[in-house]
Design an enzyme around this catalytic site. Structure first.
Site, PDB file in Angstrom:
ATOM      1  N   ASP A   7       0.876  -1.164   0.000  1.00 14.42           N
ATOM      2  CA  ASP A   7       0.000   0.000   0.000  1.00 14.42           C
ATOM      3  C   ASP A   7       0.915   1.216   0.000  1.00 14.42           C
ATOM      4  O   ASP A   7       2.131   1.101   0.171  1.00 14.42           O
ATOM      5  CB  ASP A   7      -0.900  -0.016   1.243  1.00 14.42           C
ATOM      6  N   SER A   8       0.332   2.396  -0.152  1.00 13.10           N
ATOM      7  CA  SER A   8       1.132   3.608  -0.115  1.00 13.10           C
ATOM      8  C   SER A   8       1.648   3.901   1.287  1.00 13.10           C
ATOM      9  O   SER A   8       2.572   4.682   1.457  1.00 13.10           O
ATOM     10  CB  SER A   8       0.310   4.807  -0.611  1.00 13.10           C
ATOM     11  N   CYS A  71      -4.749  -1.686  -1.531  1.00 12.25           N
ATOM     12  CA  CYS A  71      -5.028  -0.264  -1.755  1.00 12.25           C
ATOM     13  C   CYS A  71      -6.068  -0.153  -2.859  1.00 12.25           C
ATOM     14  O   CYS A  71      -5.868  -0.700  -3.954  1.00 12.25           O
ATOM     15  CB  CYS A  71      -3.736   0.450  -2.170  1.00 12.25           C
ATOM     16  N   GLU A 152      -1.579   8.690   8.513  1.00 11.94           N
ATOM     17  CA  GLU A 152      -0.159   8.336   8.461  1.00 11.94           C
ATOM     18  C   GLU A 152       0.626   9.005   9.598  1.00 11.94           C
ATOM     19  O   GLU A 152       1.592   8.449  10.116  1.00 11.94           O
ATOM     20  CB  GLU A 152       0.448   8.750   7.118  1.00 11.94           C
ATOM     21  N   CYS A 184     -11.087   3.066   1.182  1.00  6.96           N
ATOM     22  CA  CYS A 184      -9.633   3.169   1.262  1.00  6.96           C
ATOM     23  C   CYS A 184      -9.218   2.349   2.472  1.00  6.96           C
ATOM     24  O   CYS A 184      -9.873   2.411   3.522  1.00  6.96           O
ATOM     25  CB  CYS A 184      -9.211   4.631   1.431  1.00  6.96           C
ATOM     26  N   HIS A 186      -6.977   2.744   4.513  1.00  9.06           N
ATOM     27  CA  HIS A 186      -6.624   3.556   5.685  1.00  9.06           C
ATOM     28  C   HIS A 186      -7.840   3.835   6.581  1.00  9.06           C
ATOM     29  O   HIS A 186      -7.695   3.998   7.793  1.00  9.06           O
ATOM     30  CB  HIS A 186      -6.049   4.915   5.252  1.00  9.06           C
TER      31      HIS A 186
END
Length: 261
Positions: A7-8, A71, A152, A184, A186
């Site tokens: 994932d990012s 993601c 993040e 998402c 996240h």
């Protein structure tokens, strides 16, 4: 079995956490591509190039047999390319859980929280068009610009994060939205904040468990025996919040290492 997950940033760890609940006898290599985060505000070509490089890196360095694109944005941009270029790999993507949301809603009003790239992507639009025949519902789409960065940084409960979510969610609450798709990986990390704003009866749809079960099914078709130990290696291309990694996975003894891709 050797499994690559990427994932990012930290969001894909919500998927990894689901995998760890059901999967055994594996080495799992997770890449947080924090140097290039967030994906959701980059072009489709930029995202595809990163996905290609990360997959090649996991193959060359760790000999993976399965790849989880943890993601939604990366799945939309690159899943077709990855399956065509690496046909020998099990490749599993992440899609917004629109179908279970449509089936679940009682008010016929469904919220979608996602990155701009996911909402603009062809894959998302095709999915919406395909599922619209199941049941007549109204979708309230919201691009959550800046939310990934807040997560993040570990600002899960900060006033800024709460205010961002409140501004996005208040119109949904006023429109009697009873089900929200977390589009998402996240976003499950702020599910408690979403529930505070929307009320405890709100139904939140995430896809981590479905991905984990899909991996289990496909790996067994490759004769994987789901018994034994797990090894987990977390790799990151840029800075990473190690405390958040340990909090999400509920484990202080995970190997974490920087890499260059």
């Amino acid at each position: 079995m050797k499994v690559g997950v990427f994932d990012s940033g930290l969001g894909g760890l919500t998927v990894l956490k689901s995998i760890l609940k059901v999967f055994r006898n594996a080495e799992i290599f997770y890449i947080a591509d924090t140097e290039y985060a967030p994906y959701g505000e980059k072009s489709s070509q930029e995202i595809l190039d990163r996905c290609d490089k990360i997959t090649a890196y996991l193959l060359e360095n760790y000999g993976i047999e399965a790849l989880i694109v943890a993601c939604n944005t990366a799945t939309s941009a690159a899943i077709k390319h990855l399956r065509e270029k690496f046909p020998f790999l099990i490749v599993i993507g992440t899609e917004p859980g629109i179908k279970p949301a449509i089936l679940n809603t009682k008010s016929s009003n469904v919220g979608i929280l996602a990155t701009p790239a996911t909402l603009k992507g062809d894959k998302y639009q095709l999915l919406v068009n395909e599922l619209s025949s199941i049941k007549k519902v109204k979708l309230y789409e919201q691009a959550c610009i800046g939310l990934v960065e807040q997560i993040e940084k570990g600002e899960i409960d900060s006033l800024k994060t709460y205010t961002m979510l409140e501004n996005w969610l208040k119109p949904m609450k006023a429109s009697n939205v009873d089900t929200i798709v977390l589009g998402c990986t996240h976003y499950p990390l702020v599910d408690d904040v979403i529930k505070k704003i929307m009320g405890k009866d709100i139904v939140l749809i995430e896809t981590g468990d479905a991905i984990a079960n899909r991996l289990l099914t496909l790996s067994k078709e490759k004769n994987h025996i789901n018994q034994g130990d797990l090894r987990i290696l977390i790799l990151h291309t840029g800075d990473i919040n190690i405390n958040m990694v340990q909090t999400i996975l509920e484990n202080d003894n995970i190997e974490i290492r920087k890499c260059e891709i």
